[in-house]
Design a protein around this motif. Structure first.
Motif, PDB file in Angstrom:
ATOM      1  N   LEU A  20       0.831  -1.223  -0.046  1.00  0.00           N
ATOM      2  CA  LEU A  20      -0.072  -0.046  -0.117  1.00  0.00           C
ATOM      3  C   LEU A  20       0.859   1.174   0.003  1.00  0.00           C
ATOM      4  O   LEU A  20       0.643   2.260  -0.746  1.00  0.00           O
ATOM      5  N   LEU A 521      -4.199   1.563   4.149  1.00  0.00           N
ATOM      6  CA  LEU A 521      -5.377   2.035   3.511  1.00  0.00           C
ATOM      7  C   LEU A 521      -5.738   3.403   3.446  1.00  0.00           C
ATOM      8  O   LEU A 521      -5.978   4.365   2.514  1.00  0.00           O
ATOM      9  N   SER A 524      -2.972   5.430   1.494  1.00  0.00           N
ATOM     10  CA  SER A 524      -2.996   5.054   0.105  1.00  0.00           C
ATOM     11  C   SER A 524      -4.338   5.529  -0.674  1.00  0.00           C
ATOM     12  O   SER A 524      -4.320   5.787  -1.663  1.00  0.00           O
TER      13      SER A 524
END
Lengths: 721, 721
Positions: A20, A521, A524
């Motif tokens: 990520l 998460l 990104s």
């Protein structure tokens, strides 16, 4: 869970994180993605990258996050964000300082004992892994080695007290600095007045408010803005705005079709019925223009009518001085408390207008009703879910929604659905819970958005701690031994304590997953990125639509803070029992600080500013975690039959005392504004007219409604005085 | 107690009352006694009798008491007295309205049943009298006649709610009227500032206070008065005043001796040692003059020193407007609550100067320590008394005080002393208790006399209710059945309920004795009369001494309110069980209202005025009594095995709700001053210098210490601004 599977899970999470990170580095360099990765900077009119995009070091964002000062955060993202970082930093500090002492001290002591081995030798029904040898469970009962654990319990508590005290002082100063800033903030010149008593004959609410406050503050009273019932005018306004957007969209589509296809273009069409799906087919541009021309006079008429006839017994009252406003917001105005109730005015954007009219005792009643509903939800949340999943069995669904019959009769799908329907119900419930709690909090009659968010966040914290932490830990154990608990209610603590060590590795993995995957998460921004590109490609035609598609939103404290609180609760509770969890907690808060610093500087745009008022809520909940930890330790030392266990009894008492002293010393300056703070000089003479106008809701402040029409809901003060 | 002995006791009490009434009529007509019976009027410069003394109707005082309006009471005796009469009137009303329904309803129902007779027939170990047949005890278990008693329980509760609500509204209005009066009251222009932070280098506390408040209130700040450590200056001042009094006394004695004996007179002498009993014999007049001349410069020097060097971190801050002062007293000034703590200024005469310097957290700690001490005193008050009486056995006393040996060795005296020493210890303890509670309350750090009296009165209420009422009622029963209680803790209520009926006649006699003898003594003022005449004859020589001898004192709320509260608690608790007690309660409060009305108009001079702030305390304690009554009834219906007993459960819940609503609606206007009230116009422009001067303690305000010397502790504001 044995050591190898633990390692596997850890390595997997880490690899996901690395992937990520690399994705972030690659994606964030592409100029087309700038609006997803740097929306906050773009909205401020800054260059997304400080240097060039391609030449940037992949780890530049880390350097920038590290080098940013608290003042930067306050300037860019507001005091609330800065306070959130104080929370992350404090949690990080508590765990770091605890780990520095506990890891070198406790791990060797636990590892060199042999309680688990002996237990396995004799009973051989335990499934203990390597990791459990490093925990308190491996120390024999009544062993004098337990002294080290007892001292550690004290150490963690005192580190927490010290850092929490420092943090409260720091946040207090942050808030004071923000409030004494020389910038003119409209909400510092206003107070919110509720429970205006019923008017005497031949007087409007406005006249009553004006004469009342002018009597009390003859010098510094400016004027008042009466709350109105905006339901209808809002509806018309939204309709109008909707048609304006549709018109722009249709025109963009038309212009595009001119370029791409025939030179005369194809005029877009729409249907007049529900969602544009049914009804007569018409030309979009003409239809929208028609509707807009129809709605504008309707809106104007409704605006006038609202201002004149829909006044409600609540108002915003404006003063020409910050000190008077702060002083007035704290003082009792009427002899009866349920009349002329005053409070600080929230920011204009946070005002929850429909709540203003709710009367004093109704607010009280609503509050208690909501508390009861939430308490029932927390304790018995399985019941409605069970009820829903019973309702949503396939057979029932087929009866209610006959059109799904052909779909669910497919054998494979049927099996899957039957197996997962209850889980899906649970997931949907959990996903909807924050919104439900926010909705319930607003039903209490709270006048501002930030207050509602705080209230919802507090409720969510108790839900997560009770259900996730205690639920997972005690889980089945509790249910099995329910009868023994009924006989000895004080065995709840020891049941909890008994089942703690077995779940240590579960929570280790939980925390690791949370930070590697969660923060990966977060950084990104894969989901917003995908949504943005989809929207851009298929839906957005105009600039405004595009801007809406990448608007970053705010931090979302309603769920973010409770989920961080859950981690600190878990790590604190396990800190002495299984010290190996501490480094994970340290990484969680360290990485979180870093990643969110980046997000605060470049992504999120706060939707309100409460000047750090959420800190007392955070503080009191950390104290609740600490208390839970101390009580658990008491129970666990009891299980270990340690003779000096009563030496821990002062700790919970100390915690209550600490919480009491903090509340006494600091809380009031968060509830009210200290006068010494507001008496600082302003940068410029405040433009009272502008301050006043900033509170007028958008649906009432169209350009057409000008001064003389407005006078109906405004004060006569400026004319009279 | 059977009927005849009850009647005897009643008739005796009544005869005593009649005799005391006649004594009052006779004594109060004699002009020499006017200062005892009409001191308040005399101090106000009014004629003691409105007509002539000899021609007066013996019952004229009743007519005058009846015809006096509430406004008269407020004018003559202050709002606190008026509030006290609201309390008496409300208690009277509750009992009257209850009696009107309960007596005709319940007495026949009880009298025509035969539970007691049957019990006597079968077991014949009860000693029930005629009176008990008129009580609930005479109704059979599970009888449907109990419905009438259940409904009566509701009736009494609702009558109480209704009248208490009306009374709270009324008192609230009284307080508002008093606070909005156009008279200039110094305390309405001042606030009390405590916890002034430690000064920065080269600044006095005064300069700090001045600059701080001038910043916040540039327009309405007047000046400040810093609290000083007056211990030493007070001592010198009192010494000086003492010598001045002695001088006047000696001169009066000398002048008298000239008249009566030799024309050159005999100069009085005194001894310089302890209490004038030992030491060198000197001429009194010369000695006093010498001492006065010695003390005056000493006092002046000390005054200067005190003002300059003994400033303490507390101050009174004066504003030029009532609204600003009221607003300021309610607002948070410093970011940290434990600095610059503000509150309303009490009246100058009520200020407890030594308490002002006590810091915020110390006050908190002191408060809790005092609470713990009082709780221990209430629950275990027999223990210290037992300890004292063990110490004060004759043998011990002889060891400690050997000089009493010859006295106590007399046989008769010895027997009496040995029998009564424990009782004497108890009586002394009970007599000292109010002073002890007042002392403890002051130790909490309370800044005003009226607040300390309220606090002490509240504590005394819990003491009397717990010890007298519950103690007498349950008494031995509890002790005997202690083991059964340990097994079933909820049987406490039923034990209490079981032992109630047996004590009904005891309390009937108790209430009757209290009003006939108590109010008879109150009205006839026999004790103050005798003391005054003794003093006048043997001690007083000067006018000032005489005035001191008849100074009437105040109502003494510390003990008066709790003792009234005890009566209403007792009568409420018995109202349904033995309705015959209600008329006695009605007479107690009716007669009390009448007699004390006379005392308020003509005798007592209030020593402070708190504008009715004691009402919430009274209200909450009546509610506590009502709750006790409802819980007792629950228990007693349980004893009667009445099937519909659970219908009473809503009552205590209703009471808690009622108390909560009252507290929410009314309390804050008693704790703070509502701004709408203070914004009323004043009769005259306030003389700020006079307001300021009224707060200077007498020991610091001698005429010699004039303006320029005072400036040290005064604000520079008036010069600078």
């Amino acid at each position: 869970m044995d050591f190898s599977s633990f390692l596997t899970s850890l390595v997997t999470s880490f690899l996901i994180f690395v992937v990520l990170m690399l994705l972030f580095t690659w994606l964030s360099r592409r100029p087309g993605n700038a609006v997803v990765y740097y929306p906050s900077r773009i909205l401020k009119g800054l260059d997304p990258w400080e240097g060039g995009s391609a030449t940037r070091n992949p780890l530049a964002w880390m350097r920038e996050a590290f080098s940013s000062t608290e003042q930067d955060i306050v300037n860019i993202s507001g005091v609330d964000s800065a306070v959130y970082f104080v929370f992350l930093g404090t949690a990080f500090g508590i765990l770091l300082l605890s780990g520095v002492v506990l890891l070198p001290l406790l791990l060797p002591i636990a590892a060199t004992d042999d309680s688990i081995k002996r237990a396995q030798d004799t009973t051989s029904n335990g499934t203990f892994g390597e990791l459990d040898k490093l925990a308190m469970g491996n120390v024999r009962k009544r062993s004098s080695r337990l002294w080290a654990f007892l001292i550690s319990t004290y150490w963690v508590s005192f580190v927490s007290y010290y850092l929490l005290w420092k943090a409260y002082l720091h946040v207090s100063r942050l808030r004071a600095n923000a409030l004494m800033s020389p910038e003119v903030r409209p909400e510092q010149f206003a107070i919110l007045v509720r429970d205006v008593p019923s008017v005497t004959e031949g007087q409007t609410i406005k006249e009553q408010v004006d004469s009342y406050f002018k009597d009390i503050y003859p010098q510094s009273y400016y004027r008042s803005l009466i709350a109105t019932d905006n339901k209808k005018v809002n509806k018309i306004y939204e309709e109008l705005e909707g048609f304006k957007k549709k018109l722009a969209h249709a025109e963009a589509v038309y212009a595009e079709s001119k370029k791409s296809g025939k030179p005369e273009g194809s005029r877009p069409t729409t249907r007049t019925g529900f969602l544009g799906l049914v009804g007569k087919k018409v030309d979009s541009i003409e239809y929208c223009n028609e509707k807009i021309n129809e709605l504008i006079p309707k809106l104007e008429a409704e605006q006038k009518g609202t201002l004149r006839e829909k006044q409600q017994p609540a108002a915003l009252v404006f003063f020409t001085s910050r000190v008077t406003a702060a002083c007035a917001s704290q003082s009792l105005h009427a002899q009866m408390v349920d009349k002329w109730m005053v409070s600080e005015a929230p920011e204009p954007r946070q005002l929850i207008w429909p709540n203003l009219k709710i009367k004093f005792f109704q607010r009280q009643i609503r509050q208690y009703v909501v508390y009861v509903i939430v308490a029932l939800t927390i304790f018995f949340y399985m019941i409605p879910i069970g009820f829903i999943s019973a309702l949503t069995t396939l057979d029932n669904l087929k009866k209610i929604l006959p059109f799904i019959k052909p779909v669910v009769n497919i054998a494979v799908l049927k099996t899957v659905l039957e197996a997962y329907l209850p889980q899906i119900a649970l997931i949907i419930f959990l996903a909807l819970l924050p919104s439900l709690l926010l909705f319930l909090s607003k039903q209490e009659g709270i006048p501002s958005e930030s207050h509602a968010v705080r209230a919802a966040s507090g409720k969510y914290f108790y839900f997560t701690v009770l259900n996730v932490f205690i639920g997972v830990t005690v889980g089945g154990t509790l249910f099995q031994s329910f009868k023994s608990i009924e006989k000895h209610p004080n065995s709840i603590v020891s049941t909890l304590a008994n089942s703690l060590p077995g779940n240590a590795t579960f929570f280790l993995t939980f925390v690791a997953l949370k930070f590697f995957v969660g923060y990966g998460l977060e950084l990104s921004r894969l989901v917003p990125l995908i949504i943005f590109h989809l929207k851009r490609k298929y839906l957005c035609k105009t600039e405004a639509e595009l801007k809406e598609a990448w608007s970053p939103g705010d931090f979302g404290y309603t769920t973010r803070i409770p989920s961080d609180m859950l981690v600190i609760t878990v790590v604190l509770c396990y800190s002495v029992i299984a010290p190996l969890i501490i480094p994970f907690g340290v990484v969680y808060f360290g990485l979180g600080w870093l990643v969110l610093r980046n997000q605060a500087l470049k992504v999120y745009v706060p939707s309100f500013e409460s000047q750090g008022r959420m800190w007392p809520h955070i503080h009191i909940r950390i104290m609740a975690s600490l208390l839970l930890y101390q009580v658990t330790m008491l129970g666990y030392f009891g299980v270990k039959e340690f003779f000096y266990m009563p030496l821990l009894i002062p700790l919970p008492i100390l915690s209550l005392l600490f919480a009491y002293v903090c509340a006494k010393k600091f809380y009031r300056s968060f509830a009210d504004t200290a006068l010494e703070v507001t008496s600082k000089e302003l940068k410029e003479t405040p433009n009272m007219e502008q301050i006043f106008r900033s509170f007028i809701p958008p649906s009432l402040s169209s350009e057409k409604v000008d001064e003389d029409q407005y006078e109906d809901a405004l004060s006569q003060a400026s004319r009279v005085g």
